[in-house]
Motif scaffolding. Structure first.
Motif, PDB file in Angstrom:
ATOM      1  N   ASN A  36       0.819  -1.209   0.000  1.00 10.10           N
ATOM      2  CA  ASN A  36       0.000   0.000   0.000  1.00 10.10           C
ATOM      3  C   ASN A  36       0.857   1.267   0.000  1.00 10.10           C
ATOM      4  N   TYR A  37       0.816   2.000  -1.099  1.00  6.34           N
ATOM      5  CA  TYR A  37       1.485   3.301  -1.186  1.00  6.34           C
ATOM      6  C   TYR A  37       1.074   3.946  -2.500  1.00  6.34           C
ATOM      7  N   GLY A  38       1.423   5.213  -2.649  1.00  2.13           N
ATOM      8  CA  GLY A  38       1.194   5.895  -3.919  1.00  2.13           C
ATOM      9  C   GLY A  38      -0.250   6.307  -4.139  1.00  2.13           C
ATOM     10  N   ASN A  39      -0.572   6.606  -5.393  1.00 10.57           N
ATOM     11  CA  ASN A  39      -1.882   7.159  -5.732  1.00 10.57           C
ATOM     12  C   ASN A  39      -2.977   6.109  -5.810  1.00 10.57           C
ATOM     13  N   VAL A  40      -2.620   4.864  -6.091  1.00 13.54           N
ATOM     14  CA  VAL A  40      -3.608   3.777  -6.156  1.00 13.54           C
ATOM     15  C   VAL A  40      -3.649   3.092  -4.792  1.00 13.54           C
ATOM     16  N   THR A  41      -4.796   3.117  -4.161  1.00 14.08           N
ATOM     17  CA  THR A  41      -4.900   2.577  -2.802  1.00 14.08           C
ATOM     18  C   THR A  41      -4.912   1.053  -2.805  1.00 14.08           C
ATOM     19  N   ALA A  42      -4.690   0.487  -1.634  1.00 16.03           N
ATOM     20  CA  ALA A  42      -4.756  -0.969  -1.484  1.00 16.03           C
ATOM     21  C   ALA A  42      -6.150  -1.476  -1.847  1.00 16.03           C
ATOM     22  N   GLU A  43      -7.168  -0.743  -1.442  1.00 18.05           N
ATOM     23  CA  GLU A  43      -8.543  -1.144  -1.746  1.00 18.05           C
ATOM     24  C   GLU A  43      -8.782  -1.176  -3.256  1.00 18.05           C
ATOM     25  N   GLN A  44      -8.231  -0.222  -3.980  1.00 13.33           N
ATOM     26  CA  GLN A  44      -8.387  -0.190  -5.437  1.00 13.33           C
ATOM     27  C   GLN A  44      -7.657  -1.361  -6.100  1.00 13.33           C
ATOM     28  N   LYS A  45      -6.502  -1.726  -5.579  1.00  9.73           N
ATOM     29  CA  LYS A  45      -5.760  -2.871  -6.120  1.00  9.73           C
ATOM     30  C   LYS A  45      -6.535  -4.162  -5.891  1.00  9.73           C
ATOM     31  N   ILE A  46      -7.127  -4.283  -4.719  1.00  2.00           N
ATOM     32  CA  ILE A  46      -7.920  -5.479  -4.415  1.00  2.00           C
ATOM     33  C   ILE A  46      -9.145  -5.554  -5.331  1.00  2.00           C
ATOM     34  N   GLU A  47      -9.825  -4.436  -5.497  1.00  2.17           N
ATOM     35  CA  GLU A  47     -11.004  -4.415  -6.360  1.00  2.17           C
ATOM     36  C   GLU A  47     -10.641  -4.748  -7.801  1.00  2.17           C
ATOM     37  N   PHE A  48      -9.497  -4.271  -8.265  1.00  2.82           N
ATOM     38  CA  PHE A  48      -9.049  -4.591  -9.620  1.00  2.82           C
ATOM     39  C   PHE A  48      -8.913  -6.097  -9.795  1.00  2.82           C
ATOM     40  N   MET A  49      -8.328  -6.762  -8.827  1.00  2.00           N
ATOM     41  CA  MET A  49      -8.134  -8.207  -8.939  1.00  2.00           C
ATOM     42  C   MET A  49      -9.465  -8.961  -8.804  1.00  2.00           C
ATOM     43  N   LYS A  50     -10.328  -8.505  -7.903  1.00  7.09           N
ATOM     44  CA  LYS A  50     -11.594  -9.206  -7.675  1.00  7.09           C
ATOM     45  C   LYS A  50     -12.565  -9.043  -8.842  1.00  7.09           C
ATOM     46  N   ASN A  51     -12.436  -7.945  -9.572  1.00  8.03           N
ATOM     47  CA  ASN A  51     -13.377  -7.670 -10.659  1.00  8.03           C
ATOM     48  C   ASN A  51     -12.858  -8.042 -12.038  1.00  8.03           C
ATOM     49  N   ASN A  52     -11.642  -8.607 -12.099  1.00 10.35           N
ATOM     50  CA  ASN A  52     -11.067  -9.006 -13.383  1.00 10.35           C
ATOM     51  C   ASN A  52     -11.370 -10.487 -13.636  1.00 10.35           C
ATOM     52  N   PRO A  53     -12.126 -10.800 -14.699  1.00 15.01           N
ATOM     53  CA  PRO A  53     -12.491 -12.196 -14.964  1.00 15.01           C
ATOM     54  C   PRO A  53     -11.291 -13.124 -15.104  1.00 15.01           C
ATOM     55  N   ALA A  54     -10.139 -12.578 -15.519  1.00  9.50           N
ATOM     56  CA  ALA A  54      -8.945 -13.417 -15.700  1.00  9.50           C
ATOM     57  C   ALA A  54      -8.456 -14.007 -14.383  1.00  9.50           C
ATOM     58  N   PHE A  55      -8.846 -13.399 -13.273  1.00  9.92           N
ATOM     59  CA  PHE A  55      -8.375 -13.867 -11.968  1.00  9.92           C
ATOM     60  C   PHE A  55      -9.455 -14.612 -11.187  1.00  9.92           C
ATOM     61  N   ALA A  56     -10.597 -14.851 -11.818  1.00  8.27           N
ATOM     62  CA  ALA A  56     -11.754 -15.388 -11.088  1.00  8.27           C
ATOM     63  C   ALA A  56     -11.495 -16.751 -10.460  1.00  8.27           C
ATOM     64  N   ASP A  57     -10.652 -17.569 -11.089  1.00  2.00           N
ATOM     65  CA  ASP A  57     -10.390 -18.912 -10.565  1.00  2.00           C
ATOM     66  C   ASP A  57      -9.169 -18.974  -9.654  1.00  2.00           C
ATOM     67  N   MET A  58      -8.556 -17.855  -9.412  1.00  2.00           N
ATOM     68  CA  MET A  58      -7.392 -17.820  -8.527  1.00  2.00           C
ATOM     69  C   MET A  58      -7.862 -18.051  -7.088  1.00  2.00           C
ATOM     70  N   ASP A  59      -7.186 -18.940  -6.372  1.00  2.00           N
ATOM     71  CA  ASP A  59      -7.612 -19.281  -5.008  1.00  2.00           C
ATOM     72  C   ASP A  59      -7.732 -18.052  -4.110  1.00  2.00           C
ATOM     73  N   ALA A  60      -6.760 -17.156  -4.199  1.00  2.00           N
ATOM     74  CA  ALA A  60      -6.781 -15.963  -3.349  1.00  2.00           C
ATOM     75  C   ALA A  60      -8.009 -15.108  -3.619  1.00  2.00           C
ATOM     76  N   VAL A  61      -8.394 -15.002  -4.883  1.00  2.00           N
ATOM     77  CA  VAL A  61      -9.553 -14.189  -5.258  1.00  2.00           C
ATOM     78  C   VAL A  61     -10.842 -14.904  -4.866  1.00  2.00           C
ATOM     79  N   LYS A  62     -10.940 -16.189  -5.170  1.00  2.00           N
ATOM     80  CA  LYS A  62     -12.148 -16.946  -4.836  1.00  2.00           C
ATOM     81  C   LYS A  62     -12.443 -16.908  -3.336  1.00  2.00           C
ATOM     82  N   ASN A  63     -11.387 -16.970  -2.529  1.00  2.00           N
ATOM     83  CA  ASN A  63     -11.550 -17.032  -1.080  1.00  2.00           C
ATOM     84  C   ASN A  63     -11.349 -15.688  -0.381  1.00  2.00           C
TER      85      ASN A  63
END
Length: 321
Positions: free
Chosen positions: A263-290
């Motif tokens: 967490n640093y800079g202009n893009v917040t940790a919450e925004q990084k998490i949302e990017f990963m959770k909302n990207n279909p390419a990561f939908a089957d990733m264990d970290a995202v699923k859980n």
């Protein structure tokens, strides 16, 4: 502000003792330390030091060296200071928001620069140990960063301990440095003894920044050591780099169970998490699923005094507590 002992306020015997103590300390020099591929000799403790970046500055502060500093660089241009750091540097000027120029360091009458490669210095850049040497400015390089100018072993917690111990030698506060490191080691060992043994190390991926290609921690970056100390394994621990970009394909293929967000800079940790959770390419990733994300502040993810607490934070996430 530096504190001076008034001779008038001391008894004759106390004054002699103060003088003899000073003489003993002076007799401890010269000292030499290994800084990446260089041996650096100090004839006396630096009096006008500059540190670059928030984590390196905290190393100076935790050793009680603020009165040996004339300023710091490279913090506000990249990160936001938390309350603890604001208090620590309250009496010190920020000489440069990002990497300092040679003129900035010379203009501050600095005699010491604590930095690293990609932590205030760039290979082939204007500010290097060689370029500062003619101005009487000695440089100590962050151990983690040495991979940028040559080979080094895989990162370990010892990298951070090494910097604390070397700073202790350079500034004549070895006892304090030794005590700090011994305390860090004992605290970490005691914490690890409370952890349940996992059948397999938790697969972790460090997401620093970037959407097209993620900037992450490889074999030589501090999070790899902290992840291992917490009972996990960095899925990029065979990536023969420190901090660098990789392709998302490799991340998806290795399927992390936990994503560590820096967490640093202009893009917040919450925004990084949302990017990963909302990207279909990561939908089957264990970290995202859980929904298994853990956030480290920049100052926790880079070598420095907060690394022990960062290990605890990681271990708590890995063990599902």
């Amino acid at each position: 502000m530096r504190k001076y002992i008034s001779c008038m306020s001391l008894s004759a015997s106390a004054f002699v003792l103060a003088l003899s103590t000073t003489a003993v300390r002076a007799a401890d020099y010269p000292v030499s330390v290994q800084s990446c591929d260089r041996e650096v000799v100090f004839d006396a403790a630096p009096k006008s030091a500059v540190s670059n970046d928030v984590n390196l500055t905290e190393m100076m502060l935790v050793l009680g060296l603020r009165d040996k500093m004339v300023g710091y660089t490279g913090i506000s241009g990249w990160k936001t200071l938390d309350e603890k750091m604001r208090e620590g540097v309250a009496e010190l000027p920020e000489l440069s928001e990002k990497y300092p120029s040679k003129e900035v360091l010379v203009g501050a009458d600095a005699d010491f620069y604590f930095a690293g490669w990609n932590y205030g210095m760039k290979v082939g850049g204007e500010v290097t140990p060689e370029s500062l040497n003619p101005f009487g400015i000695k440089v100590y390089e962050l151990t983690e960063s040495c991979i940028h100018i040559g080979g080094k072993p895989k990162v370990s917690m010892q990298d951070m301990y090494n910097d604390i111990l070397n700073l202790g030698k350079i500034f004549g506060v070895e006892e304090k440095a030794n005590d700090l490191v011994a305390g860090y080691e004992a605290e970490l060992e005691a914490f690890q003894s409370t952890l349940k043994v996992l059948e397999h190390p938790v697969r972790a991926f460090v997401y620093d920044s970037g959407q097209e290609k993620p900037f992450t921690a490889g074999r030589y970056a501090m999070p790899t050591a902290m992840i291992e100390a917490a009972g996990g394994r960095n899925i990029m621990d065979d990536f023969d780099k420190s901090w660098a970009k990789v392709g998302w394909e490799a991340v998806v293929e290795r399927n992390p169970e936990v994503v560590v967000i820096v967490n640093y800079g202009n893009v917040t940790a919450e925004q990084k998490i949302e990017f990963m959770k909302n990207n279909p390419a990561f939908a089957d990733m264990d970290a995202v699923k859980n929904d298994r994300f853990v956030v480290l502040e920049y100052v926790e993810a880079t070598p420095g005094p907060r690394n022990i607490n960062a290990v605890k934070k990681l271990a708590t996430a890995f063990q599902g507590k």
